[in-house]
Design a protein around this motif. Structure first.
Motif, mmCIF file in Angstrom:
data_model
loop_
_atom_site.group_PDB
_atom_site.id
_atom_site.type_symbol
_atom_site.label_atom_id
_atom_site.label_comp_id
_atom_site.label_asym_id
_atom_site.label_seq_id
_atom_site.Cartn_x
_atom_site.Cartn_y
_atom_site.Cartn_z
ATOM 1 N N ALA A 53 0.824 -1.207 0.000
ATOM 2 C CA ALA A 53 0.000 0.000 0.000
ATOM 3 C C ALA A 53 0.861 1.260 0.000
ATOM 4 O O ALA A 53 0.569 2.241 -0.703
ATOM 5 C CB ALA A 53 -0.931 -0.009 1.212
ATOM 6 N N VAL A 54 1.925 1.260 0.814
ATOM 7 C CA VAL A 54 2.824 2.429 0.850
ATOM 8 C C VAL A 54 3.498 2.615 -0.506
ATOM 9 O O VAL A 54 3.600 3.745 -1.039
ATOM 10 C CB VAL A 54 3.859 2.261 1.970
ATOM 11 N N ALA A 55 3.991 1.496 -1.080
ATOM 12 C CA ALA A 55 4.651 1.602 -2.382
ATOM 13 C C ALA A 55 3.683 2.095 -3.448
ATOM 14 O O ALA A 55 4.046 2.909 -4.318
ATOM 15 C CB ALA A 55 5.230 0.238 -2.766
ATOM 16 N N ALA A 56 2.422 1.622 -3.384
ATOM 17 C CA ALA A 56 1.441 2.072 -4.366
ATOM 18 C C ALA A 56 1.136 3.557 -4.211
ATOM 19 O O ALA A 56 0.942 4.290 -5.196
ATOM 20 C CB ALA A 56 0.159 1.257 -4.222
ATOM 21 N N ALA A 57 1.077 4.048 -2.967
ATOM 22 C CA ALA A 57 0.807 5.463 -2.733
ATOM 23 C C ALA A 57 1.953 6.363 -3.211
ATOM 24 O O ALA A 57 1.746 7.527 -3.564
ATOM 25 C CB ALA A 57 0.539 5.706 -1.250
ATOM 26 N N ILE A 83 12.789 16.333 12.649
ATOM 27 C CA ILE A 83 12.319 14.955 12.497
ATOM 28 C C ILE A 83 13.168 14.000 13.331
ATOM 29 O O ILE A 83 12.666 13.018 13.871
ATOM 30 C CB ILE A 83 12.329 14.566 11.013
ATOM 31 N N ALA A 84 14.474 14.341 13.462
ATOM 32 C CA ALA A 84 15.317 13.496 14.318
ATOM 33 C C ALA A 84 14.833 13.538 15.760
ATOM 34 O O ALA A 84 14.816 12.533 16.468
ATOM 35 C CB ALA A 84 16.768 13.938 14.211
ATOM 36 N N LEU A 85 14.403 14.759 16.193
ATOM 37 C CA LEU A 85 13.838 14.852 17.536
ATOM 38 C C LEU A 85 12.522 14.100 17.634
ATOM 39 O O LEU A 85 12.209 13.471 18.640
ATOM 40 C CB LEU A 85 13.622 16.333 17.899
ATOM 41 N N PHE A 86 11.728 14.166 16.542
ATOM 42 C CA PHE A 86 10.452 13.454 16.521
ATOM 43 C C PHE A 86 10.674 11.949 16.625
ATOM 44 O O PHE A 86 9.890 11.226 17.250
ATOM 45 C CB PHE A 86 9.714 13.810 15.224
ATOM 46 N N GLU A 108 6.898 11.846 4.433
ATOM 47 C CA GLU A 108 6.741 11.536 5.855
ATOM 48 C C GLU A 108 5.328 11.797 6.342
ATOM 49 O O GLU A 108 4.826 11.113 7.232
ATOM 50 C CB GLU A 108 7.752 12.332 6.664
ATOM 51 N N ARG A 109 4.658 12.778 5.751
ATOM 52 C CA ARG A 109 3.258 13.007 6.094
ATOM 53 C C ARG A 109 2.401 11.817 5.658
ATOM 54 O O ARG A 109 1.504 11.359 6.377
ATOM 55 C CB ARG A 109 2.772 14.305 5.436
ATOM 56 N N LEU A 110 2.711 11.300 4.459
ATOM 57 C CA LEU A 110 1.992 10.130 3.969
ATOM 58 C C LEU A 110 2.259 8.901 4.852
ATOM 59 O O LEU A 110 1.346 8.138 5.191
ATOM 60 C CB LEU A 110 2.397 9.853 2.516
ATOM 61 N N LEU A 111 3.525 8.768 5.250
ATOM 62 C CA LEU A 111 3.862 7.612 6.112
ATOM 63 C C LEU A 111 3.186 7.697 7.476
ATOM 64 O O LEU A 111 2.759 6.691 8.034
ATOM 65 C CB LEU A 111 5.383 7.517 6.295
ATOM 66 N N VAL A 130 17.605 7.924 2.930
ATOM 67 C CA VAL A 130 16.319 7.771 3.610
ATOM 68 C C VAL A 130 15.500 9.016 3.353
ATOM 69 O O VAL A 130 15.828 10.108 3.820
ATOM 70 C CB VAL A 130 16.508 7.545 5.123
ATOM 71 N N ARG A 131 14.411 8.863 2.596
ATOM 72 C CA ARG A 131 13.569 10.010 2.261
ATOM 73 C C ARG A 131 12.377 10.134 3.196
ATOM 74 O O ARG A 131 11.699 11.155 3.206
ATOM 75 C CB ARG A 131 13.070 9.874 0.816
ATOM 76 N N GLY A 132 12.157 9.117 3.980
ATOM 77 C CA GLY A 132 11.055 9.194 4.936
ATOM 78 C C GLY A 132 11.200 8.126 6.023
ATOM 79 O O GLY A 132 11.606 7.003 5.748
ATOM 80 N N LEU A 133 10.927 8.518 7.266
ATOM 81 C CA LEU A 133 10.986 7.598 8.412
ATOM 82 C C LEU A 133 9.844 7.943 9.346
ATOM 83 O O LEU A 133 9.688 9.103 9.753
ATOM 84 C CB LEU A 133 12.320 7.724 9.137
#
Length: 547
Positions: A53-57, A83-86, A108-111, A130-133
């Motif tokens: 689902a993530v890959a499709a989005a 984001i590192a603090l998050f 990251e909003r999508l994730l 890493v583009r999103g965590l």
């Protein structure tokens, strides 16, 4: 002895049956092990579906993977810091990102929208940045506290061991799985953590823009929830099973003890109801219980009542027969006596004499038929007295020398008196039967030996004779009623023998609290009958005081 009886008793068998309840937790543990396997498979499928689902989005959205402009480097640095603090909850992941962390706000909003508690989602581009965590493997939601390590956990581990997987790095996804996703291979993979009971399942899916692979989506989740569920279920099951088995054992042991007590009581009553002569002397109390043991006790009580009536009938039958037969025998005898007074030819007189011999034999049979009954009545009504057994035996032996002139009698007795308590006439009758029996079986011109001895506890009267030894199989029943070792021809020659002589000996011995036994002399030299009579307590104390 009591230990051996326990292992053959009802309580031990019910205990073994109760221990069969241990199979219940074993079967439940096998079920929970299968449940864990099913939950892991379901978790693996769920992770793979989330990765797809993530890959499709993210697919066919090239702007998400475009390089940031130089002007936005300072903004990117600030975003990375925020984001590192998050992501500080996942310390290992945040500390190991370094310069490879180049996040995209939209990714990251999508994730964050697609992720769920306890999952960690990664988006990595084809340059390994890493583009999103989003998320953490440490569940942010409140979870039940893991149970403390205890003896239950050791037992559980032996019943249901945790599936072992290869140890791995839990701070970042597996490099090989990412490389395969970047060349278009989707995969799921298990790897271990620092906790040997917890594993991580990860799924990787390639992200496409047209026909080009621009990145990979990786979703990770631990088995902590499954382990908590399994541990809690097994500990609760084991604790409940121990309580149930313990309670069942206590109830079964109580029931078995009560059951064994009732059976032992019934056994004791049945054993004491019939004496050594086979007479019904006691009762079995019929139980009011409506179970099988109660039915058995009532049946045994009814059987004993019928046996008592039948024994009374048999005991009185000898006296009745003796009484009823005496009159016709007396008529036949008087008729034969009158006939002998008449002038008869020689042949007729022979027949009359034979008829007279038969009548005399029949009269002796009638007399002996009621002898045991008369003896028992005499013993019940006669008072006991103290007397010198050796003197009574010596007087009887003097009489035997006159009654059996063809026999030699040898007597050995102590010089001191042998004082016993009982009925002198009864013991003289006992000796009469033993001597009569010895005389019947001893070869001619052999001696009959009579011995009187004593020790601090008992007096012994023995009669020995030469002759054929007794068969071993007859020693146990020699003193029973209606048992004789004489052949049929010998019985006709010697007179009437009903097998009551040694039975009367046993009755007299047991009346005096003693016992009688028969044995063969060494080298098949003959037979020995010995009667043992306990001494009165005062005599025992006096004898024990002698030097």
């Amino acid at each position: 002895m009591r230990r051996a009886r326990f292992f053959h008793g009802i309580r031990f068998r019910l205990l073994v049956v109760a221990l069969g309840l241990i199979a219940v937790p074993w079967l439940a543990a096998k079920f929970i092990a299968r449940m864990e396997t099913f939950l892991r498979q379901s978790q693996e499928q769920s992770i793979a579906a989330t990765a797809r689902a993530v890959a499709a989005a993210l697919s066919d959205r090239p702007q998400l993977f475009a390089r940031a402009s130089e002007e936005k480097d300072s903004q990117g640095e600030e975003r990375r810091r925020i984001i590192a603090l998050f992501a500080a909850a996942d310390t290992d992941a945040a500390a190991n990102l370094g310069t490879a962390y180049d996040p995209s706000d939209e990714i990251e909003r999508l994730l964050s929208i697609m992720g769920r508690s306890g999952e960690r989602l990664w988006v990595i581009d084809n340059r390994s940045r890493v583009r999103g965590l989003s998320g953490s493997l440490k569940d942010e939601a409140p979870t039940p506290r893991r149970p403390r390590r205890s003896w239950l956990r050791g037992v559980i581990s032996s019943f249901v061991p945790t599936p072992q997987v290869q140890r791995g790095d839990e701070s970042r996804p597996a490099r090989g799985q990412i490389d395969r996703a970047l060349i278009g291979v989707s995969s799921t993979q298990w790897r271990g953590t620092r906790d040997p009971e917890v594993a991580i399942v990860s799924a990787a899916q390639p992200v496409f823009v047209g026909d080009d692979i621009v990145g990979a989506a990786v979703v990770e989740e631990t088995t902590t929830a499954i382990q908590l569920l399994k541990q809690s279920a097994l500990e609760n099951l084991l604790a409940a099973t121990i309580a149930v088995v313990g309670g069942a054992l206590v109830i079964l042991l109580f029931f078995a003890s009560r059951l064994a007590t009732r059976i032992r009581r019934l056994h004791a009553q049945a054993e004491s109801a019939i004496d050594s002569q086979g007479r019904v002397r006691g009762n079995v109390e019929p139980s009011a219980a409506r179970d099988e043991i109660g039915d058995l006790s009532r049946t045994m009580a009814a059987v004993l009542a019928r046996l008592r009536d039948y024994n009374a009938y048999l005991e009185s039958m000898a006296g009745r027969l003796s009484h009823e037969l005496r009159t016709p025998v007396a008529v036949v005898r008087s008729s034969l006596d009158n006939l002998k007074q008449q002038p008869l030819d020689r042949e007729t007189r022979v027949y009359v004499e034979r008829a007279g011999e038969g009548v005399e034999r029949l009269a002796r049979l009638i007399s002996r038929l009621s002898e045991a009954t008369r003896l028992e009545r005499m013993l019940e009504s006669t008072e006991r007295e103290r007397f010198d057994l050796a003197a009574v035996v010596a007087g009887c032996v003097d009489g035997y020398r006159a009654a059996y002139p063809a026999r030699r009698f040898e007597l050995s007795r102590p010089e001191a008196p042998v004082m016993v308590e009982g009925v002198p006439d009864a013991l003289a009758q006992l000796l009469d039967k033993l001597v009569e029996n010895a005389s019947d079986f001893a070869p001619p011109e052999t001696a009959i030996r009579v011995h009187v001895t004593s020790d601090p506890r008992a007096a012994r009267l023995a009669v020995e004779n030469s002759g054929p030894p007794l068969a071993e199989e007859t020693l146990g029943r020699l003193f029973d009623s209606m048992v004789t070792l004489r052949a049929a021809d010998q019985a006709r020659v010697d007179g009437a023998h009903l097998g009551l002589g040694l039975y009367i000996v046993r009755l007299i011995a047991e009346f005096h609290g003693g016992r009688v036994r028969a044995s063969n002399l060494p080298d098949a030299g003959g037979v020995r009958f010995e009667v043992e009579i306990p001494l009165p307590r005062s005599s025992q104390r006096g004898t024990a005081a002698l030097p």
